[in-house]
Design an enzyme around this catalytic site. Structure first.
Site, PDB file in Angstrom:
ATOM      1  N   LYS A 127       0.807  -1.212   0.000  1.00 20.38           N
ATOM      2  CA  LYS A 127       0.000   0.000   0.000  1.00 20.38           C
ATOM      3  C   LYS A 127       0.850   1.276   0.000  1.00 20.38           C
ATOM      4  O   LYS A 127       2.063   1.232   0.273  1.00 20.38           O
ATOM      5  CB  LYS A 127      -0.943  -0.024   1.205  1.00 20.38           C
ATOM      6  CG  LYS A 127      -1.979  -1.145   1.147  1.00 20.38           C
ATOM      7  CD  LYS A 127      -2.940  -1.044   2.320  1.00 20.38           C
ATOM      8  CE  LYS A 127      -4.016  -2.117   2.246  1.00 20.38           C
ATOM      9  NZ  LYS A 127      -4.995  -1.992   3.364  1.00 20.38           N
ATOM     10  N   ARG A 207      -2.679 -14.798   3.540  1.00 18.63           N
ATOM     11  CA  ARG A 207      -3.370 -14.131   4.642  1.00 18.63           C
ATOM     12  C   ARG A 207      -2.663 -14.391   5.979  1.00 18.63           C
ATOM     13  O   ARG A 207      -2.584 -13.525   6.838  1.00 18.63           O
ATOM     14  CB  ARG A 207      -4.822 -14.616   4.727  1.00 18.63           C
ATOM     15  CG  ARG A 207      -5.705 -14.222   3.568  1.00 18.63           C
ATOM     16  CD  ARG A 207      -6.071 -12.765   3.578  1.00 18.63           C
ATOM     17  NE  ARG A 207      -6.894 -12.396   4.712  1.00 18.63           N
ATOM     18  CZ  ARG A 207      -7.408 -11.180   4.880  1.00 18.63           C
ATOM     19  NH1 ARG A 207      -7.169 -10.230   3.988  1.00 18.63           N
ATOM     20  NH2 ARG A 207      -8.152 -10.902   5.934  1.00 18.63           N
ATOM     21  N   ARG A 227       2.164  -7.222   8.507  1.00 22.58           N
ATOM     22  CA  ARG A 227       1.431  -6.060   9.007  1.00 22.58           C
ATOM     23  C   ARG A 227       1.941  -5.629  10.383  1.00 22.58           C
ATOM     24  O   ARG A 227       1.941  -4.442  10.707  1.00 22.58           O
ATOM     25  CB  ARG A 227      -0.063  -6.376   9.056  1.00 22.58           C
ATOM     26  CG  ARG A 227      -0.744  -6.302   7.691  1.00 22.58           C
ATOM     27  CD  ARG A 227      -2.155  -6.823   7.748  1.00 22.58           C
ATOM     28  NE  ARG A 227      -2.879  -6.575   6.498  1.00 22.58           N
ATOM     29  CZ  ARG A 227      -4.010  -7.186   6.159  1.00 22.58           C
ATOM     30  NH1 ARG A 227      -4.541  -8.080   6.994  1.00 22.58           N
ATOM     31  NH2 ARG A 227      -4.618  -6.899   5.036  1.00 22.58           N
ATOM     32  N   ASN A 237      -2.084  -0.195   7.152  1.00 22.41           N
ATOM     33  CA  ASN A 237      -1.577  -1.512   7.566  1.00 22.41           C
ATOM     34  C   ASN A 237      -0.608  -2.117   6.550  1.00 22.41           C
ATOM     35  O   ASN A 237      -0.295  -3.301   6.619  1.00 22.41           O
ATOM     36  CB  ASN A 237      -2.722  -2.468   7.863  1.00 22.41           C
ATOM     37  CG  ASN A 237      -3.619  -2.706   6.659  1.00 22.41           C
ATOM     38  OD1 ASN A 237      -3.409  -2.149   5.590  1.00 22.41           O
ATOM     39  ND2 ASN A 237      -4.637  -3.552   6.834  1.00 22.41           N
ATOM     40  N   HIS A 240      -2.112  -5.514   1.539  1.00 19.17           N
ATOM     41  CA  HIS A 240      -3.449  -6.068   1.290  1.00 19.17           C
ATOM     42  C   HIS A 240      -3.326  -7.515   0.863  1.00 19.17           C
ATOM     43  O   HIS A 240      -2.398  -7.891   0.141  1.00 19.17           O
ATOM     44  CB  HIS A 240      -4.180  -5.297   0.184  1.00 19.17           C
ATOM     45  CG  HIS A 240      -5.421  -5.998  -0.300  1.00 19.17           C
ATOM     46  ND1 HIS A 240      -6.620  -5.931   0.369  1.00 19.17           N
ATOM     47  CD2 HIS A 240      -5.624  -6.816  -1.376  1.00 19.17           C
ATOM     48  CE1 HIS A 240      -7.520  -6.649  -0.271  1.00 19.17           C
ATOM     49  NE2 HIS A 240      -6.946  -7.196  -1.331  1.00 19.17           N
TER      50      HIS A 240
END
Length: 271
Positions: A127, A207, A227, A237, A240
């Protein structure tokens, strides 16, 4: 003496048309860092590709530096202040017909690019907050160390329309506008990931690697997650990851509409 230096060199400096043509004849993948004389090559990327050459193999990956002002073929890149990288690939003639089929897939005469893999793919986004803090290369190295293969890495600043559609499932949340604004605030890195070994579900594995959505929760529950290491607070954070297989398919189709996926689990994208 000259040939011995060529064998151990981790990059080639191209200053003549003869060297340029010699570079284009090299089998495998060649990456050319086109730079301007007043600013020089991109030093972090030079180090990164030198490391990659050692890991991948000197015969498979080649890295070259070329100053735009020295070569007429690079005239259109002169005067640009952003980093420019050119990629040239020459297939080894020893590739079998089966390998060639896997590489190209069925294109039916269409112009779309093909991302082909026998394993499933998922979307990862580094991000704007992590990119602005200069953590992109570090995060990419950790992604590879975690056993992921990066099929595509594209730097892009997302539009508001894209992000409103991307996060449409969160439209009713109080933080929705803040999230959309953040994702459009600067460049992100969009990556298509698959697994280099094993047959784990790449979506679930990714994830797990990035950790809980809230960086504060991630630091308590999964301090080794990405994260936890690179996020600050919501919505900053850093990373993604698609929630599930269905979300991965939807997000890949939205952000990479020109790509076609040959994997069985992404057949919905082939239209």
């Amino acid at each position: 003496m000259g040939s011995r230096k060529k064998e151990v060199a981790l990059q080639v400096n191209i200053s003549t048309q003869e060297l340029w043509e010699e570079m284009l004849s090299s089998k495998g993948l060649t990456v050319v860092d086109v730079y301007q004389g007043w600013c020089g090559p991109c030093k972090p990327v030079v180090s990164l590709f030198q490391k990659m050459r050692i890991e991948v193999g000197l015969d498979l990956l080649h890295f070259a530096l070329a100053e735009a002002d020295h070569l007429d073929v690079l005239e259109k890149y002169r005067g640009k202040c952003e980093p420019t990288f050119l990629f040239y690939a020459i297939k080894d003639e020893a590739l079998s017909d089966e390998d060639e089929c896997v590489s190209h897939g069925k294109n039916n005469g269409e112009d779309e690019d093909m991302v082909s893999s026998e394993r499933t793919c998922t979307l990862a986004i580094i991000k704007p907050d992590a990119v602005a803090h200069g953590k992109t290369d570090e995060i990419i190295m950790k992604i590879q160390e975690a056993g992921f293969e990066i099929l595509t890495n594209e730097e892009r600043t997302m539009t508001e329309a894209e992000m409103r559609l991307f996060y449409q499932h969160r439209a009713g949340e109080e933080t929705f506008e803040k999230l959309v604004h953040h994702m459009c605030s600067g460049p992100s890195h969009l990556l298509i990931l698959t697994r280099t070994e094993g047959f784990e579900d790449v979506v679930t594995t990714w994830r797990t690697v990035i950790g809980p959505c809230d960086p504060n929760v991630a630091r308590r529950e999964q301090p080794e997650s990405l994260r936890a290491q690179y996020g600050t607070e919501m919505p900053f954070n850093a990373i993604h990851g698609s929630r599930d297989r269905e979300d991965a398919d939807r997000e890949l189709a939205l952000l990479f509409p020109s790509l076609k996926f040959s994997d069985k689990n992404t057949e919905a994208l082939q239209g």
